[in-house]
Design a protein around this motif. Structure first.
Motif, PDB file in Angstrom:
ATOM      1  N   GLN A  48      89.433  39.553  13.597  1.00  0.00           N
ATOM      2  CA  GLN A  48      89.763  39.776  15.009  1.00  0.00           C
ATOM      3  C   GLN A  48      89.843  41.263  15.317  1.00  0.00           C
ATOM      4  O   GLN A  48      90.243  42.060  14.466  1.00  0.00           O
ATOM      5  CB  GLN A  48      91.106  39.135  15.339  1.00  0.00           C
ATOM      6  CG  GLN A  48      91.160  37.656  15.092  1.00  0.00           C
ATOM      7  CD  GLN A  48      92.576  37.115  15.243  1.00  0.00           C
ATOM      8  OE1 GLN A  48      93.550  37.851  15.163  1.00  0.00           O
ATOM      9  NE2 GLN A  48      92.671  35.811  15.459  1.00  0.00           N
ATOM     10  N   GLU A  50      92.032  42.775  17.075  1.00  0.00           N
ATOM     11  CA  GLU A  50      93.402  43.249  16.953  1.00  0.00           C
ATOM     12  C   GLU A  50      93.698  43.737  15.538  1.00  0.00           C
ATOM     13  O   GLU A  50      94.500  44.650  15.342  1.00  0.00           O
ATOM     14  CB  GLU A  50      94.398  42.142  17.335  1.00  0.00           C
ATOM     15  CG  GLU A  50      94.358  41.756  18.792  1.00  0.00           C
ATOM     16  CD  GLU A  50      93.224  40.788  19.139  1.00  0.00           C
ATOM     17  OE1 GLU A  50      92.629  40.166  18.237  1.00  0.00           O
ATOM     18  OE2 GLU A  50      92.922  40.671  20.343  1.00  0.00           O
ATOM     19  N   GLN A  54      95.376  47.332  13.878  1.00  0.00           N
ATOM     20  CA  GLN A  54      96.458  47.346  12.900  1.00  0.00           C
ATOM     21  C   GLN A  54      96.077  48.178  11.675  1.00  0.00           C
ATOM     22  O   GLN A  54      96.846  49.035  11.235  1.00  0.00           O
ATOM     23  CB  GLN A  54      96.815  45.928  12.475  1.00  0.00           C
ATOM     24  CG  GLN A  54      97.956  45.905  11.474  1.00  0.00           C
ATOM     25  CD  GLN A  54      98.275  44.505  10.982  1.00  0.00           C
ATOM     26  OE1 GLN A  54      97.500  43.580  11.192  1.00  0.00           O
ATOM     27  NE2 GLN A  54      99.398  44.349  10.336  1.00  0.00           N
TER      28      GLN A  54
END
Length: 92
Positions: A48, A50, A54
């Motif tokens: 993903q 996201e 991170q």
């Protein structure tokens, strides 16, 4: 899978240690020593978008000796194998 290429500038005395730490980061598939403006290249593959944020903004800044990064996210991959298969079935 989303592939992101992270170009890394590393403090010279920390190069081997930084490479080992980078290679151990979840989501980092490969780390290469490099010549030129960038010292190392990390290939990040995550499921993903996201997860890219991170890895790049939360995990990589903790790598010893890492001074600067440039992140390149791939949209499409091309390889000799893919191109040959396209020609074999007549796709332009």
């Amino acid at each position: 899978m989303i592939t992101t290429i992270v170009l890394c500038r590393v403090e010279p005395s920390q190069t081997p240690k930084a490479a080992r730490v980078l290679a151990g980061v979840e989501g980092v598939d490969e780390v290469y020593s490099d010549s030129g403006e960038w010292d190392q290249v990390a290939i990040v593959r995550v499921p993903q978008y996201e997860s890219i944020a991170q890895v790049v903004t939360e995990v990589l800044p903790k790598v010893p000796g890492l001074q600067r990064t440039q992140t390149l996210t791939a949209f499409r991959a091309y390889s000799k194998k893919d191109l040959q298969q396209a020609w074999d079935i007549g796709v332009d």
